[in-house]
Design a protein around this motif. Structure first.
Motif, PDB file in Angstrom:
ATOM      1  N   THR A  71      -7.817   8.981  14.411  1.00  0.00           N
ATOM      2  CA  THR A  71      -8.199   7.747  13.949  1.00  0.00           C
ATOM      3  C   THR A  71      -8.471   6.886  14.858  1.00  0.00           C
ATOM      4  O   THR A  71      -9.344   5.909  14.697  1.00  0.00           O
ATOM      5  CB  THR A  71      -6.866   7.056  13.168  1.00  0.00           C
ATOM      6  N   ASP A  72      -8.454   6.890  16.052  1.00  0.00           N
ATOM      7  CA  ASP A  72      -8.779   6.203  17.346  1.00  0.00           C
ATOM      8  C   ASP A  72      -9.848   6.540  17.951  1.00  0.00           C
ATOM      9  O   ASP A  72     -10.312   5.898  18.905  1.00  0.00           O
ATOM     10  CB  ASP A  72      -7.687   5.772  18.034  1.00  0.00           C
ATOM     11  N   ALA A  73     -10.486   7.506  17.714  1.00  0.00           N
ATOM     12  CA  ALA A  73     -11.595   8.040  18.235  1.00  0.00           C
ATOM     13  C   ALA A  73     -12.970   7.415  17.864  1.00  0.00           C
ATOM     14  O   ALA A  73     -13.046   6.621  17.100  1.00  0.00           O
ATOM     15  CB  ALA A  73     -11.765   9.674  17.800  1.00  0.00           C
ATOM     16  N   VAL A  74     -13.935   7.448  18.765  1.00  0.00           N
ATOM     17  CA  VAL A  74     -15.248   6.784  18.616  1.00  0.00           C
ATOM     18  C   VAL A  74     -16.264   7.679  18.493  1.00  0.00           C
ATOM     19  O   VAL A  74     -16.746   8.551  19.292  1.00  0.00           O
ATOM     20  CB  VAL A  74     -15.684   5.890  19.801  1.00  0.00           C
ATOM     21  N   PRO A  75     -16.743   7.856  17.022  1.00  0.00           N
ATOM     22  CA  PRO A  75     -17.709   9.025  16.895  1.00  0.00           C
ATOM     23  C   PRO A  75     -19.015   8.590  17.532  1.00  0.00           C
ATOM     24  O   PRO A  75     -19.422   7.340  17.703  1.00  0.00           O
ATOM     25  CB  PRO A  75     -17.983   9.135  15.228  1.00  0.00           C
ATOM     26  N   PRO A  76     -19.966   9.613  17.625  1.00  0.00           N
ATOM     27  CA  PRO A  76     -21.191   9.102  18.124  1.00  0.00           C
ATOM     28  C   PRO A  76     -22.233   8.208  17.179  1.00  0.00           C
ATOM     29  O   PRO A  76     -21.912   8.530  15.844  1.00  0.00           O
ATOM     30  CB  PRO A  76     -22.046  10.354  18.077  1.00  0.00           C
ATOM     31  N   ASP A  77     -22.909   7.286  17.625  1.00  0.00           N
ATOM     32  CA  ASP A  77     -23.887   6.461  16.729  1.00  0.00           C
ATOM     33  C   ASP A  77     -24.927   7.180  15.980  1.00  0.00           C
ATOM     34  O   ASP A  77     -25.405   8.374  16.784  1.00  0.00           O
ATOM     35  CB  ASP A  77     -24.340   5.317  17.382  1.00  0.00           C
ATOM     36  N   GLY A  78     -25.447   6.614  14.844  1.00  0.00           N
ATOM     37  CA  GLY A  78     -26.423   7.145  14.308  1.00  0.00           C
ATOM     38  C   GLY A  78     -26.507   8.608  13.461  1.00  0.00           C
ATOM     39  O   GLY A  78     -27.392   9.116  12.998  1.00  0.00           O
ATOM     40  N   LEU A  79     -25.338   9.061  13.132  1.00  0.00           N
ATOM     41  CA  LEU A  79     -25.251  10.187  12.605  1.00  0.00           C
ATOM     42  C   LEU A  79     -25.509   9.884  11.023  1.00  0.00           C
ATOM     43  O   LEU A  79     -25.006   9.067  10.497  1.00  0.00           O
ATOM     44  CB  LEU A  79     -23.878  10.893  12.521  1.00  0.00           C
ATOM     45  N   ARG A  80     -26.445  10.697  10.498  1.00  0.00           N
ATOM     46  CA  ARG A  80     -26.739  10.463   9.098  1.00  0.00           C
ATOM     47  C   ARG A  80     -26.329  11.442   8.044  1.00  0.00           C
ATOM     48  O   ARG A  80     -26.073  11.424   6.897  1.00  0.00           O
ATOM     49  CB  ARG A  80     -28.315  10.557   8.951  1.00  0.00           C
ATOM     50  N   HIS A  81     -26.290  12.817   8.660  1.00  0.00           N
ATOM     51  CA  HIS A  81     -25.857  14.045   7.651  1.00  0.00           C
ATOM     52  C   HIS A  81     -24.639  14.676   7.973  1.00  0.00           C
ATOM     53  O   HIS A  81     -24.220  15.660   7.387  1.00  0.00           O
ATOM     54  CB  HIS A  81     -27.194  14.814   7.523  1.00  0.00           C
ATOM     55  N   VAL A  82     -24.304  14.384   9.047  1.00  0.00           N
ATOM     56  CA  VAL A  82     -22.665  14.832   9.656  1.00  0.00           C
ATOM     57  C   VAL A  82     -21.686  13.944   9.389  1.00  0.00           C
ATOM     58  O   VAL A  82     -21.515  12.726   9.534  1.00  0.00           O
ATOM     59  CB  VAL A  82     -22.799  15.073  10.935  1.00  0.00           C
ATOM     60  N   ALA A  83     -21.037  13.982   8.100  1.00  0.00           N
ATOM     61  CA  ALA A  83     -19.768  13.176   7.701  1.00  0.00           C
ATOM     62  C   ALA A  83     -18.842  13.127   8.791  1.00  0.00           C
ATOM     63  O   ALA A  83     -18.352  14.111   9.332  1.00  0.00           O
ATOM     64  CB  ALA A  83     -19.344  13.801   6.138  1.00  0.00           C
ATOM     65  N   VAL A  84     -18.210  12.136   8.949  1.00  0.00           N
ATOM     66  CA  VAL A  84     -17.137  11.585   9.879  1.00  0.00           C
ATOM     67  C   VAL A  84     -15.850  11.415   8.890  1.00  0.00           C
ATOM     68  O   VAL A  84     -15.604  10.757   8.214  1.00  0.00           O
ATOM     69  CB  VAL A  84     -17.228  10.347  10.536  1.00  0.00           C
ATOM     70  N   GLU A  85     -14.670  12.363   9.180  1.00  0.00           N
ATOM     71  CA  GLU A  85     -13.509  12.285   8.488  1.00  0.00           C
ATOM     72  C   GLU A  85     -12.264  12.077   9.755  1.00  0.00           C
ATOM     73  O   GLU A  85     -12.032  12.536  10.565  1.00  0.00           O
ATOM     74  CB  GLU A  85     -13.079  13.610   8.101  1.00  0.00           C
ATOM     75  N   ARG A  86     -11.653  10.605   9.436  1.00  0.00           N
ATOM     76  CA  ARG A  86     -10.727  10.151  10.396  1.00  0.00           C
ATOM     77  C   ARG A  86      -9.393  10.431   9.878  1.00  0.00           C
ATOM     78  O   ARG A  86      -9.241  10.166   8.746  1.00  0.00           O
ATOM     79  CB  ARG A  86     -10.826   8.642  10.602  1.00  0.00           C
ATOM     80  N   PHE A  87      -8.403  10.874  10.390  1.00  0.00           N
ATOM     81  CA  PHE A  87      -7.241  11.257   9.877  1.00  0.00           C
ATOM     82  C   PHE A  87      -6.093  11.493  10.862  1.00  0.00           C
ATOM     83  O   PHE A  87      -6.669  11.607  12.250  1.00  0.00           O
ATOM     84  CB  PHE A  87      -7.123  12.615   9.059  1.00  0.00           C
ATOM     85  N   GLY A  88      -4.717  11.457  10.714  1.00  0.00           N
ATOM     86  CA  GLY A  88      -3.751  11.884  11.559  1.00  0.00           C
ATOM     87  C   GLY A  88      -3.061  10.733  11.954  1.00  0.00           C
ATOM     88  O   GLY A  88      -3.471   9.452  12.167  1.00  0.00           O
ATOM     89  N   ARG A  89      -1.817  11.044  12.750  1.00  0.00           N
ATOM     90  CA  ARG A  89      -0.943  10.038  13.352  1.00  0.00           C
ATOM     91  C   ARG A  89      -0.685  10.432  14.584  1.00  0.00           C
ATOM     92  O   ARG A  89      -0.264   9.502  15.700  1.00  0.00           O
ATOM     93  CB  ARG A  89       0.124   9.756  12.366  1.00  0.00           C
ATOM     94  N   LEU A  90      -1.079  11.682  14.861  1.00  0.00           N
ATOM     95  CA  LEU A  90      -0.633  12.213  16.503  1.00  0.00           C
ATOM     96  C   LEU A  90      -2.090  11.878  17.238  1.00  0.00           C
ATOM     97  O   LEU A  90      -3.054  11.617  16.961  1.00  0.00           O
ATOM     98  CB  LEU A  90      -0.388  13.631  16.303  1.00  0.00           C
ATOM     99  N   LYS A  91      -1.754  12.455  18.495  1.00  0.00           N
ATOM    100  CA  LYS A  91      -2.926  12.439  19.272  1.00  0.00           C
ATOM    101  C   LYS A  91      -2.935  13.364  20.364  1.00  0.00           C
ATOM    102  O   LYS A  91      -1.943  14.234  20.471  1.00  0.00           O
ATOM    103  CB  LYS A  91      -2.727  10.977  20.498  1.00  0.00           C
ATOM    104  N   GLY A  92      -4.037  13.843  20.896  1.00  0.00           N
ATOM    105  CA  GLY A  92      -4.218  15.032  22.099  1.00  0.00           C
ATOM    106  C   GLY A  92      -3.971  16.179  21.190  1.00  0.00           C
ATOM    107  O   GLY A  92      -4.368  16.566  20.325  1.00  0.00           O
ATOM    108  N   GLN A  93      -3.265  17.165  22.088  1.00  0.00           N
ATOM    109  CA  GLN A  93      -3.100  18.364  21.586  1.00  0.00           C
ATOM    110  C   GLN A  93      -2.204  18.429  20.582  1.00  0.00           C
ATOM    111  O   GLN A  93      -2.279  19.358  19.540  1.00  0.00           O
ATOM    112  CB  GLN A  93      -2.256  19.016  22.793  1.00  0.00           C
ATOM    113  N   ALA A  94      -1.087  17.441  20.375  1.00  0.00           N
ATOM    114  CA  ALA A  94      -0.606  17.316  19.235  1.00  0.00           C
ATOM    115  C   ALA A  94      -1.371  17.282  17.841  1.00  0.00           C
ATOM    116  O   ALA A  94      -1.294  17.971  16.848  1.00  0.00           O
ATOM    117  CB  ALA A  94       0.622  16.367  19.260  1.00  0.00           C
TER     118      ALA A  94
END
Length: 375
Positions: free
Chosen positions: A51-74
């Motif tokens: 949820t706290d990641a920063v996806p690359p700008d300008g993606l048009r056909h690659v959908a971005v799905e944010r989820f989760g409460r954990l971080k890193g390896q978890a």
């Protein structure tokens, strides 16, 4: 049809060379999808991120799905596998969930084993546990050079015939508008300095380069080091900067483009690389390259670079002096480098990737990943 989910855990950190590979591969996939390219007909791609990641700008056909409460390896090991939901998971930055068999994993090299002194004990321990298990469990294993394919087989006992090679690209550096303010602030004159890019990791071998710069007095031009290291850091590591050597510290991509374009030549003395992207970036910018003859560097640079033994400081100094003092040699290396770099594109990387995934049944959307015990 390939229904692809990409592991975006890497988007929570400052980009490294491995992360550059991931970012540019994702952008290239998006561009091919936007163009309706036949190679990706029927392919669906989603980028799965914390949820706290920063996806690359300008993606048009690659959908971005944010989820989760954990971080890193978890997040990667516990939350990501359940979000995949029947898609093929693509992991571009070495690590991946152990709970999935039907997934693709790009393992870039075996550096944690070959140059263990460059990594913390904790990092080495994690990789020692993950890499061989992922390499044997994953339905697809990929790497970035023939050299690395051999390394994965030799170090972790993986079947080399199952490993696909995805060479990297270099054209991303040309997207940047050169920020020449870095030259003005440092007082650098075009053609009057030699450039090196790297950090203090032992395999990057800046210590040998500094020895070369100190042999028989200063070089005829200034040696400029760009990267995360500042002069105080060199001092803390026991490395003295000789006269005529300057460390700029971190530079932006736009500043690096300006440095590549203005340098008399680029020097890459690394002892171990799974691919070796910086010399290819320099070539794309028309900068003559001097590179080591170690690991994957000759495979990447071909005959377009002047090769030297990574640990021969005298030979490295002589090569720098030869290139700086010979305009015809610089022009020959420049032209050869431009031609070499033109053959390495991220579009080629993306096409090779999709082809490798489509050659196996696990690449089909109907083949749902199976959860398996992690012990």
């Amino acid at each position: 049809m390939i229904d692809l989910a990409i592991n975006g855990r890497f988007l929570r950190r400052r980009p490294s060379g491995v992360d550059r590979f991931a970012l540019e591969t994702i952008r290239a996939l998006d561009a091919l999808l936007a163009a309706g390219d036949a190679a990706l007909r029927g392919t669906r791609v989603a980028l799965l991120v914390p949820t706290d990641a920063v996806p690359p700008d300008g993606l048009r056909h690659v959908a971005v799905e944010r989820f989760g409460r954990l971080k890193g390896q978890a997040w990667e090991q516990l939350e990501l596998p359940w979000r995949v939901r029947g898609r093929l998971l693509l992991n571009l930055c070495n690590t991946a969930p152990l709970a999935l068999r039907e997934q693709a994993v790009v393992i870039h090299d075996a550096a944690t084993v070959r140059v263990p002194q460059a990594f913390t004990p904790a990092f080495r321990t994690v990789y020692a546990a993950l890499m061989p298990r992922l390499g044997r469990r994953a339905s697809h294993v990929l790497t970035v050079s023939e050299f690395s394919r051999g390394e994965l087989a030799a170090v972790w006992g993986l079947d080399a015939s199952r490993i696909s090679v995805l060479p990297e690209g270099a054209e991303h550096v040309l997207r940047e508008t050169p920020d020449r303010s870095v030259l003005d602030r440092a007082g650098l004159q075009p053609g009057r300095f030699v450039l090196a890019v790297g950090n203090l990791a032992p395999h990057k071998n800046l210590a040998t380069l500094l020895r070369a710069a100190a042999l028989d007095g200063p070089l005829p031009v200034e040696l400029v080091l760009a990267g995360g290291s500042l002069p105080t850091v060199f001092s803390d590591a026991g490395l003295a900067l000789p006269p005529g050597v300057r460390a700029l510290g971190y530079v932006s991509d736009a500043q690096l483009r300006a440095l590549y374009g203005a340098a008399a030549c680029f020097v890459f003395p690394s002892r171990y690389e799974g691919f070796g992207l910086p010399p290819l970036e320099a070539m794309a910018c028309g900068c003559p390259v001097i590179a080591s003859s170690a690991a994957a560097v000759p495979e990447t640079c071909g005959d377009a670079a002047l090769r030297v033994d990574a640990d021969d400081a005298a030979a490295l100094r002589a090569a720098i002096q030869s290139v700086v003092g010979d305009a015809a040699l610089r022009m020959r290396l420049r032209e050869a480098g431009l031609q070499r770099a033109a053959g390495f594109t991220w579009e080629r990387t993306a096409r090779t990737l999709v082809g490798a995934l489509a050659r196996h049944p696990a690449g089909a959307a109907a083949a749902a990943p199976r959860a398996v015990p992690t012990r």
